[in-house]
Design an enzyme around this catalytic site. Sequence first.
Site, PDB file in Angstrom:
ATOM      1  N   SER A 137       0.927  -1.231  -0.106  1.00  0.00           N
ATOM      2  CA  SER A 137       0.124  -0.562   0.393  1.00  0.00           C
ATOM      3  C   SER A 137       1.119   1.082  -0.295  1.00  0.00           C
ATOM      4  O   SER A 137       2.150   1.178   0.522  1.00  0.00           O
ATOM      5  CB  SER A 137      -0.721   0.658   0.642  1.00  0.00           C
ATOM      6  N   TYR A 151      -1.996  -0.778  10.386  1.00  0.00           N
ATOM      7  CA  TYR A 151      -1.295  -1.375   8.611  1.00  0.00           C
ATOM      8  C   TYR A 151      -0.867  -0.488   8.564  1.00  0.00           C
ATOM      9  O   TYR A 151      -0.332  -1.326   7.807  1.00  0.00           O
ATOM     10  CB  TYR A 151      -2.743  -0.428   8.049  1.00  0.00           C
TER      11      TYR A 151
HETATM   12  P1  NAP Z   1     -11.838  -6.716   0.061  1.00  0.00           P
HETATM   13  O1  NAP Z   1     -12.572  -5.766  -0.528  1.00  0.00           O
HETATM   14  O2  NAP Z   1     -11.844  -5.838   2.257  1.00  0.00           O
HETATM   15  O3  NAP Z   1     -11.208  -7.886  -0.371  1.00  0.00           O
HETATM   16  C1  NAP Z   1     -11.320  -8.425   0.327  1.00  0.00           C
HETATM   17  C2  NAP Z   1     -11.053 -10.014   0.361  1.00  0.00           C
HETATM   18  O4  NAP Z   1      -9.848 -10.960   0.798  1.00  0.00           O
HETATM   19  C3  NAP Z   1     -12.148 -10.461   1.416  1.00  0.00           C
HETATM   20  O5  NAP Z   1     -13.110 -11.167   0.565  1.00  0.00           O
HETATM   21  C4  NAP Z   1     -11.828 -10.610   2.604  1.00  0.00           C
HETATM   22  O6  NAP Z   1     -12.247 -11.972   3.076  1.00  0.00           O
HETATM   23  C5  NAP Z   1     -10.712 -11.419   2.813  1.00  0.00           C
HETATM   24  N1  NAP Z   1      -9.924 -12.070   3.561  1.00  0.00           N
HETATM   25  C6  NAP Z   1      -9.282 -11.249   4.294  1.00  0.00           C
HETATM   26  N2  NAP Z   1      -8.325 -11.741   5.417  1.00  0.00           N
HETATM   27  C7  NAP Z   1      -8.682 -12.689   4.930  1.00  0.00           C
HETATM   28  C8  NAP Z   1      -7.283 -13.892   5.398  1.00  0.00           C
HETATM   29  N3  NAP Z   1      -6.753 -13.838   6.710  1.00  0.00           N
HETATM   30  N4  NAP Z   1      -6.636 -14.290   4.697  1.00  0.00           N
HETATM   31  C9  NAP Z   1      -7.951 -14.644   2.715  1.00  0.00           C
HETATM   32  N5  NAP Z   1      -8.347 -13.817   3.112  1.00  0.00           N
HETATM   33  C10 NAP Z   1      -9.459 -12.730   3.861  1.00  0.00           C
HETATM   34  O7  NAP Z   1     -10.059  -5.249   0.343  1.00  0.00           O
HETATM   35  P2  NAP Z   1      -9.347  -4.433  -0.951  1.00  0.00           P
HETATM   36  O8  NAP Z   1     -10.185  -3.426  -0.799  1.00  0.00           O
HETATM   37  O9  NAP Z   1      -9.558  -5.241  -2.067  1.00  0.00           O
HETATM   38  O10 NAP Z   1      -7.960  -4.942  -0.337  1.00  0.00           O
HETATM   39  C11 NAP Z   1      -7.123  -6.057  -0.728  1.00  0.00           C
HETATM   40  C12 NAP Z   1      -6.577  -5.415  -0.447  1.00  0.00           C
HETATM   41  O11 NAP Z   1      -5.272  -4.505  -1.315  1.00  0.00           O
HETATM   42  C13 NAP Z   1      -5.868  -5.602   1.135  1.00  0.00           C
HETATM   43  O12 NAP Z   1      -4.024  -6.669   1.344  1.00  0.00           O
HETATM   44  C14 NAP Z   1      -5.464  -4.327   1.533  1.00  0.00           C
HETATM   45  O13 NAP Z   1      -4.324  -4.112   2.003  1.00  0.00           O
HETATM   46  C15 NAP Z   1      -4.393  -3.938  -0.306  1.00  0.00           C
HETATM   47  N6  NAP Z   1      -5.003  -2.162  -0.605  1.00  0.00           N
HETATM   48  C16 NAP Z   1      -5.923  -2.305  -1.149  1.00  0.00           C
HETATM   49  C17 NAP Z   1      -7.071  -0.840  -1.088  1.00  0.00           C
HETATM   50  C18 NAP Z   1      -7.719   0.226  -1.362  1.00  0.00           C
HETATM   51  O14 NAP Z   1      -7.869   1.433  -0.954  1.00  0.00           O
HETATM   52  N7  NAP Z   1      -8.529  -1.210  -1.242  1.00  0.00           N
HETATM   53  C19 NAP Z   1      -5.374   0.324  -0.520  1.00  0.00           C
HETATM   54  C20 NAP Z   1      -4.084   0.181  -0.860  1.00  0.00           C
HETATM   55  C21 NAP Z   1      -3.874  -1.521  -0.223  1.00  0.00           C
HETATM   56  P3  NAP Z   1     -13.707 -10.728   4.575  1.00  0.00           P
HETATM   57  O15 NAP Z   1     -14.542  -9.711   3.573  1.00  0.00           O
HETATM   58  O16 NAP Z   1     -13.970 -12.064   5.152  1.00  0.00           O
HETATM   59  O17 NAP Z   1     -12.643  -9.671   5.102  1.00  0.00           O
END
Ligand code: NAP
Length: 249
Positions: A137, A151
Amino acid sequence: MGRLVGKVAIVTGAARGIGAGIVERLVEEGAAVVLGDARADLGAATAARLGAVFCACDVAREADVAGIVALTVERFGQLDAFVQNAGIFPMHDVEDIPVEEWDRVLAVNLRGCFLAAKHALPIMKRQRGGRLVFTSSITGPRVVPPQHAHYAASKAGINGLIRAVALEAAPFGITVNGVEPGNIMTEGVQTERSPEYIAAMQASIPMGRLGSVRDVANAVLFLVSDEAGYVTGTTIVVDGGQILPESRA
Ligand code: NAP
């Protein structure tokens, strides 16, 4: 189309959001993909929709990560890329973070990447090639909003891990890289962040919009592809220019 024909990839945290976008992009390019997520119902449905194989996997649990690697090799005979994307992002002032929440954020976000490397590398070393890609991130490595101490620490840790593992893996033709998304519109962001937070982020992005999951998936596709064979130990920032402004004026 077809840049990944014959390749086999694991993508974790992929039931929805950025992970699902990565699965979609890799499948479009011809890869066979195993989709891992802790949520069995949504994970299985997303895998079926995108043409991937589902494997229940909590990336914080070593047995689960070993299991998804074993299933992939058993089913497809090889493992060319492991994209560890699962991450959680609760918010609290540092003095209000319960120790259990600190530990869980580090376990999912950072230990999950370590476990992916630990269990994919023996296979990739035998193959004399492979790709590890971790979702980091901009938060932590470059900038930080309030209430993100755990985080930010986890994501900065991922960047250190990337460099350390890349050094060890390089002699085997294995590359280790990451993507640093800025603010990406996902289901997780919509439920975990307020409309005011999202509006403030949008206002601070020079390109004037939050990113899409495809914006991030395209960067991951490059890092997984043959074209990125000499790129290792680094990250690609995908943020619409959010970290650029020197002043708010
Ligand atoms: P999201 O919409 O919450 O999707 C993440 C998925 O991962 C969900 O299905 C979640 O399940 C699952 N998950 C959570 N904990 C897990 C575990 N222990 N093992 C396996 N799966 C798990 O998140 P996102 O926004 O797409 O983010 C994805 C990645 O990008 C993350 O690493 C996040 O830190 C990074 N990121 C996101 C952003 C952003 O703006 N979106 C920015 C920078 C970095 P649950 O629904 O049960 O939690």
